[in-house]
Design a protein around this motif. Structure first.
Motif, PDB file in Angstrom:
ATOM      1  N   MET A 119       3.752  -4.101  -5.202  1.00 40.44           N
ATOM      2  CA  MET A 119       3.253  -2.798  -5.651  1.00 40.44           C
ATOM      3  C   MET A 119       2.497  -2.953  -6.969  1.00 40.44           C
ATOM      4  O   MET A 119       2.972  -3.608  -7.892  1.00 40.44           O
ATOM      5  CB  MET A 119       4.414  -1.825  -5.834  1.00 40.44           C
ATOM      6  N   GLY A 120       1.316  -2.333  -7.045  1.00 33.63           N
ATOM      7  CA  GLY A 120       0.474  -2.461  -8.230  1.00 33.63           C
ATOM      8  C   GLY A 120      -0.086  -3.866  -8.316  1.00 33.63           C
ATOM      9  O   GLY A 120      -0.074  -4.506  -9.357  1.00 33.63           O
ATOM     10  N   THR A 121      -0.631  -4.339  -7.221  1.00 36.47           N
ATOM     11  CA  THR A 121      -0.990  -5.751  -7.071  1.00 36.47           C
ATOM     12  C   THR A 121      -2.051  -6.240  -8.057  1.00 36.47           C
ATOM     13  O   THR A 121      -2.071  -7.412  -8.395  1.00 36.47           O
ATOM     14  CB  THR A 121      -1.414  -6.053  -5.619  1.00 36.47           C
ATOM     15  N   GLY A 122      -2.934  -5.373  -8.515  1.00 37.54           N
ATOM     16  CA  GLY A 122      -3.964  -5.813  -9.465  1.00 37.54           C
ATOM     17  C   GLY A 122      -4.830  -6.902  -8.870  1.00 37.54           C
ATOM     18  O   GLY A 122      -5.497  -6.703  -7.860  1.00 37.54           O
ATOM     19  N   ASN A 165     -11.868  -9.329 -13.295  1.00 36.43           N
ATOM     20  CA  ASN A 165     -12.949  -8.507 -13.813  1.00 36.43           C
ATOM     21  C   ASN A 165     -12.358  -7.291 -14.525  1.00 36.43           C
ATOM     22  O   ASN A 165     -11.141  -7.210 -14.718  1.00 36.43           O
ATOM     23  CB  ASN A 165     -13.938  -8.137 -12.697  1.00 36.43           C
ATOM     24  N   ASP A 166     -13.204  -6.343 -14.890  1.00 34.72           N
ATOM     25  CA  ASP A 166     -12.756  -5.187 -15.667  1.00 34.72           C
ATOM     26  C   ASP A 166     -11.860  -4.223 -14.894  1.00 34.72           C
ATOM     27  O   ASP A 166     -11.282  -3.313 -15.484  1.00 34.72           O
ATOM     28  CB  ASP A 166     -13.973  -4.409 -16.194  1.00 34.72           C
ATOM     29  N   SER A 167     -11.715  -4.398 -13.591  1.00 29.11           N
ATOM     30  CA  SER A 167     -10.907  -3.465 -12.807  1.00 29.11           C
ATOM     31  C   SER A 167      -9.412  -3.789 -12.858  1.00 29.11           C
ATOM     32  O   SER A 167      -8.601  -2.993 -12.394  1.00 29.11           O
ATOM     33  CB  SER A 167     -11.381  -3.438 -11.351  1.00 29.11           C
ATOM     34  N   ILE A 190      -3.352   1.498  -6.686  1.00 31.56           N
ATOM     35  CA  ILE A 190      -4.010   2.802  -6.689  1.00 31.56           C
ATOM     36  C   ILE A 190      -5.530   2.655  -6.822  1.00 31.56           C
ATOM     37  O   ILE A 190      -6.290   3.485  -6.343  1.00 31.56           O
ATOM     38  CB  ILE A 190      -3.443   3.704  -7.803  1.00 31.56           C
ATOM     39  N   SER A 191      -5.964   1.565  -7.426  1.00 23.98           N
ATOM     40  CA  SER A 191      -7.381   1.353  -7.731  1.00 23.98           C
ATOM     41  C   SER A 191      -8.117   0.680  -6.574  1.00 23.98           C
ATOM     42  O   SER A 191      -7.791  -0.456  -6.211  1.00 23.98           O
ATOM     43  CB  SER A 191      -7.513   0.487  -8.988  1.00 23.98           C
ATOM     44  N   PRO A 192      -9.136   1.341  -6.023  1.00 18.20           N
ATOM     45  CA  PRO A 192      -9.931   0.689  -4.976  1.00 18.20           C
ATOM     46  C   PRO A 192     -10.612  -0.580  -5.489  1.00 18.20           C
ATOM     47  O   PRO A 192     -10.761  -1.552  -4.749  1.00 18.20           O
ATOM     48  CB  PRO A 192     -10.966   1.740  -4.577  1.00 18.20           C
TER      49      PRO A 192
END
Length: 108
Positions: A33-36, A1-3, A58-60
């Protein structure tokens, strides 16, 4: 998705390298790290269910998507952590730290 961004082709190469280099080891502690989307952690968890895998972003919203992807791929043993790199990581006892961030310059 957009996240998150779509995983890059290098992700597959990275996973293949890790499995080739460490695939015969049973007790691996790995941090993505930075799993996306969670692609790296999920692929490795599918191949190596006995490994202890943590994934942070970093992004919930990215963490939420990665958790859903993990459920969809039946890799419920991954630990997901919302963290700006190591800020919320409680241990440094990792055998492997892997990352494939899309924002690294090609010449870096």
């Amino acid at each position: 998705n957009d996240s998150t961004l779509i995983p890059r082709p290098e992700t597959e190469t990275l996973i293949e390298y890790i499995l080739q280099k460490f695939g015969d080891q049973q007790n691996i502690n790995l941090l993505d790290m930075g799993t996306g989307t969670g692609a790296i952690a999920i692929a490795l968890a599918n191949e190596k269910p006995q490994w202890n895998i943590a994934a942070c972003d970093i992004s919930p919203q990215a963490i939420q998507l990665a958790q859903q992807n993990s459920v969809n791929h039946q890799t419920n043993h991954i630990t997901f952590i919302q963290s700006d790199w190591f800020n919320n990581i409680q241990t440094n006892d990792f055998d492997i730290i892997v990352s494939n961030p899309p924002y690294i310059a090609e010449d870096d």
